[in-house]
Scaffold this active site. Structure first.
Site, PDB file in Angstrom:
ATOM      1  N   GLN A  23     -55.608  64.265  91.155  1.00 55.65           N
ATOM      2  CA  GLN A  23     -55.161  63.116  90.369  1.00 55.65           C
ATOM      3  C   GLN A  23     -54.870  61.875  91.204  1.00 55.65           C
ATOM      4  O   GLN A  23     -54.817  60.780  90.659  1.00 55.65           O
ATOM      5  CB  GLN A  23     -53.928  63.506  89.543  1.00 55.65           C
ATOM      6  CG  GLN A  23     -54.262  64.513  88.450  1.00 55.65           C
ATOM      7  CD  GLN A  23     -53.036  64.932  87.653  1.00 55.65           C
ATOM      8  OE1 GLN A  23     -52.316  65.821  88.059  1.00 55.65           O
ATOM      9  NE2 GLN A  23     -52.798  64.279  86.536  1.00 55.65           N
ATOM     10  N   HIS A 124     -53.942  73.258  91.733  1.00 50.86           N
ATOM     11  CA  HIS A 124     -53.673  72.378  90.576  1.00 50.86           C
ATOM     12  C   HIS A 124     -55.036  72.008  89.978  1.00 50.86           C
ATOM     13  O   HIS A 124     -55.412  70.841  89.923  1.00 50.86           O
ATOM     14  CB  HIS A 124     -52.856  71.163  91.012  1.00 50.86           C
ATOM     15  CG  HIS A 124     -52.083  70.510  89.893  1.00 50.86           C
ATOM     16  ND1 HIS A 124     -50.716  70.307  89.934  1.00 50.86           N
ATOM     17  CD2 HIS A 124     -52.486  70.002  88.710  1.00 50.86           C
ATOM     18  CE1 HIS A 124     -50.323  69.697  88.822  1.00 50.86           C
ATOM     19  NE2 HIS A 124     -51.378  69.498  88.063  1.00 50.86           N
ATOM     20  N   ASN A 168     -50.389  75.913  89.353  1.00 55.34           N
ATOM     21  CA  ASN A 168     -49.797  75.013  88.380  1.00 55.34           C
ATOM     22  C   ASN A 168     -50.368  75.306  86.995  1.00 55.34           C
ATOM     23  O   ASN A 168     -51.579  75.236  86.791  1.00 55.34           O
ATOM     24  CB  ASN A 168     -50.114  73.559  88.730  1.00 55.34           C
ATOM     25  CG  ASN A 168     -49.525  72.602  87.697  1.00 55.34           C
ATOM     26  OD1 ASN A 168     -48.301  72.439  87.636  1.00 55.34           O
ATOM     27  ND2 ASN A 168     -50.358  72.005  86.863  1.00 55.34           N
ATOM     28  N   GLU A 169     -49.501  75.648  86.061  1.00 50.93           N
ATOM     29  CA  GLU A 169     -49.850  75.757  84.641  1.00 50.93           C
ATOM     30  C   GLU A 169     -51.122  76.552  84.371  1.00 50.93           C
ATOM     31  O   GLU A 169     -52.143  75.996  83.940  1.00 50.93           O
ATOM     32  CB  GLU A 169     -49.993  74.364  84.019  1.00 50.93           C
ATOM     33  CG  GLU A 169     -48.734  73.536  84.126  1.00 50.93           C
ATOM     34  CD  GLU A 169     -48.791  72.246  83.299  1.00 50.93           C
ATOM     35  OE1 GLU A 169     -49.848  71.922  82.742  1.00 50.93           O
ATOM     36  OE2 GLU A 169     -47.762  71.582  83.209  1.00 50.93           O
ATOM     37  N   GLU A 355     -42.050  69.817  86.847  1.00 49.25           N
ATOM     38  CA  GLU A 355     -42.579  68.583  86.253  1.00 49.25           C
ATOM     39  C   GLU A 355     -41.802  68.257  84.991  1.00 49.25           C
ATOM     40  O   GLU A 355     -41.505  69.139  84.187  1.00 49.25           O
ATOM     41  CB  GLU A 355     -44.050  68.719  85.817  1.00 49.25           C
ATOM     42  CG  GLU A 355     -45.054  68.719  86.919  1.00 49.25           C
ATOM     43  CD  GLU A 355     -46.492  68.848  86.392  1.00 49.25           C
ATOM     44  OE1 GLU A 355     -46.767  68.440  85.244  1.00 49.25           O
ATOM     45  OE2 GLU A 355     -47.316  69.373  87.146  1.00 49.25           O
TER      46      GLU A 355
HETATM   47  C1  PNW Z   1     -49.377  68.657  83.171  1.00 54.08           C
HETATM   48  N1  PNW Z   1     -50.366  70.438  77.077  1.00 54.08           N
HETATM   49  O1  PNW Z   1     -50.434  68.731  82.279  1.00 54.08           O
HETATM   50  C2  PNW Z   1     -50.017  68.720  84.541  1.00 54.08           C
HETATM   51  O2  PNW Z   1     -49.443  69.661  85.393  1.00 54.08           O
HETATM   52  C3  PNW Z   1     -50.130  67.392  85.210  1.00 54.08           C
HETATM   53  O3  PNW Z   1     -51.173  67.429  86.135  1.00 54.08           O
HETATM   54  C4  PNW Z   1     -50.315  66.325  84.154  1.00 54.08           C
HETATM   55  O4  PNW Z   1     -50.657  65.079  84.698  1.00 54.08           O
HETATM   56  C5  PNW Z   1     -49.039  66.240  83.373  1.00 54.08           C
HETATM   57  O5  PNW Z   1     -48.660  67.516  82.855  1.00 54.08           O
HETATM   58  C6  PNW Z   1     -49.067  65.251  82.212  1.00 54.08           C
HETATM   59  O6  PNW Z   1     -50.031  65.619  81.278  1.00 54.08           O
HETATM   60  C7  PNW Z   1     -50.316  69.129  80.985  1.00 54.08           C
HETATM   61  O7  PNW Z   1     -51.302  70.080  76.331  1.00 54.08           O
HETATM   62  C8  PNW Z   1     -51.427  68.959  80.216  1.00 54.08           C
HETATM   63  O8  PNW Z   1     -49.479  71.214  76.677  1.00 54.08           O
HETATM   64  C9  PNW Z   1     -51.443  69.391  78.920  1.00 54.08           C
HETATM   65  C10 PNW Z   1     -50.324  69.994  78.398  1.00 54.08           C
HETATM   66  C11 PNW Z   1     -49.192  70.178  79.162  1.00 54.08           C
HETATM   67  C12 PNW Z   1     -49.192  69.723  80.465  1.00 54.08           C
END
Ligand code: PNW
Length: 445
Positions: A23, A124, A168-169, A355
């Site tokens: 990013q 990530h 991450n996620e 985050e």
């Molecule tokens: C997170 N959702 O993304 C990521 O870890 C980051 O890289 C990102 O920039 C940030 O949150 C903001 O979006 C997400 O749909 C993307 O639930 C999608 C979801 C949640 C977090």
């Protein structure tokens, strides 16, 4: 009005900001780096808003010292970043790109010189494209390749980096990437996506002993995006849908990490799309960690919907006026609720909020300043929510704002800004936003 102060948190509580490699770094084909799935995905027409590409992003690769100074200026004690797998291992496995490691040496040394603790995320979402070509996360070998990648990075940086986040996620990189198709690699195959979730979790577990072998006093964890799940109505059908939805969103990851295997109800719903699991995998996934990272953005309100995907559920729009530029409801009490739930149901290791943050259309005024008071209020209200969870007995070790810089917001490209620091992408000029100044004042107490 939010009211929490820094003094209400323990002295060793970590306050930080977060970013990720793809990013912000740019330099996508410089010094030996090769394509990740996100570089390829963004090159496909129609995938990213406005056709934006991560090729240059914040050009952090060439603005490293300036960005390190901004971190220092904010007054945070910790910085969470990720390392780019295809910068370090350009084809995913095998030959190591020394120039890639040198960049992270400079980053880590620059943080330590400024008294900032590095929190390193290994993955990530930027899988090297050759590994995707070979089958990606649905293929078991990718988990083994990840453990080798963890080995390379931790051998090099483990003398200076003590905080390690494997993934991450996982929900985003697997479900959004292989089932919903909105994230790289843009596939739509439920069984593949579920196999991917298993291999991502497996790779986390395989990396843990590697990190412990290479890093003295390593603190290891994973960062999950979790959501409080609420029901759209009092009906029995909506109630059951919310339980199923929570199963895939939250319990699918929390349960195996806490030694319970995958939730039976979700396995039943998945039927033939459930992943293949090799004997011993669940024990590997449940390996001991030192902290749990939670990324918190919003709650989900769920209704029953027989056509609503694998969990037969549908997320309904909240009836809220307080929403961010993503349309995500501002719901800080959900963070307290979520943390109390995780404590009650899992008795986890200490938790770090890895985050939390918001996107708003920034208001750049005539004087060039960015008056984003809403972002400051958003953050402060979530810190209040954190305090409430702490008062409720949750063991919390840190809080990281997403993000240090405006950056490449995945499928939204550069249209969504999350930074405490504004980036004018054509000139790469950085400007501290009012929210950044507010955070600094908060940290000063
Ligand atoms: C997170 N959702 O993304 C990521 O870890 C980051 O890289 C990102 O920039 C940030 O949150 C903001 O979006 C997400 O749909 C993307 O639930 C999608 C979801 C949640 C977090």
């Amino acid at each position: 009005m939010p009211r929490s102060t820094r003094a209400q948190f323990p002295g060793d509580f970590r306050w930080g900001v977060s970013t990720s490699a793809l990013q912000i770094e740019g330099a996508s084909d410089i010094d030996g780096r090769r394509a990740s799935v996100w570089d390829s995905f963004a090159a496909e027409p129609g995938r990213i808003r406005n056709g934006d590409r991560p090729t240059l992003a914040c050009d952090h690769y060439h603005h490293l010292e300036e960005d390190l100074d901004l971190i220092k200026a904010l007054g945070v004690g910790a910085y969470r970043f990720s390392v780019s797998w295809p910068r370090i291992l350009p084809t995913g496995t095998g030959a190591v790109n020394e120039a890639g490691l040198v960049f992270y040496d400079r980053l880590v040394d620059g943080l330590l010189e400024r008294g900032v603790e590095p929190w390193l995320t290994l993955y990530h979402w930027d899988l090297p494209q050759p590994l995707e070509d070979a089958g990606g996360w649905p293929r078991r070998e990718t988990a083994l390749a990840f453990a080798d990648f963890a080995d390379v990075v931790s051998r090099r940086l483990g003398d200076r980096v003590k905080r390690w986040i494997t993934h991450n996620e996982p929900w985003c990189s697997t479900i959004k990437g292989y089932y919903e198709g909105e994230f790289a690699p843009g596939k739509r195959d439920l069984a593949a996506a579920m196999q991917a979730t298993h291999h991502v979790l497996l790779s986390h577990g395989l990396a843990l002993p590697v990190l412990r072998a290479n890093v003295a006093a390593a603190q290891c964890g994973i960062a999950l995006s979790l959501h409080p799940i609420h029901t759209a109505s009092d009906s029995e059908a909506d109630h059951l849908a919310a339980i199923r939805h929570d199963g895939l969103r939250n319990r699918w990851f929390l349960d195996p990490l806490h030694g319970r295997g995958y939730p039976e109800d979700v396995l039943r719903e998945l039927g033939t799309a459930a992943p293949d699991i090799v004997e011993g995998d669940l024990a590997t996934i449940a390996g001991k960690t030192d902290f749990l990272g939670i990324n918190y953005y919003f709650r989900e309100i769920v209704a029953n919907d027989p056509k609503g995907g694998p969990m037969r559920s549908r997320v309904v729009e909240p009836d809220a006026t307080d929403v961010t530029g993503f349309g995500w409801e501002v719901y800080p009490e959900g963070l307290t609720e979520l943390l109390l739930r995780v404590k009650r149901d899992y008795q986890p290791v200490p938790i770090a909020i890895t985050e939390n943050g918001a996107t708003y259309p920034d208001e750049v005024s005539a004087d060039g300043a960015i008056h984003d008071e809403r972002r400051a209020v958003y953050i402060h209200r979530h810190i209040d929510a954190l305090k409430a969870a702490m008062d409720g007995g949750v063991d919390l070790t840190g809080y990281f704002v997403w993000s240090l810089l405006d950056n490449f917001e995945w499928a939204e490209g550069y249209s969504k800004r999350f930074g405490l620091v504004h980036v004018d992408f054509p000139t790469q000029k950085r400007t501290m936003k009012d929210s950044g100044r507010w955070f600094t004042d908060f940290l000063k107490g």
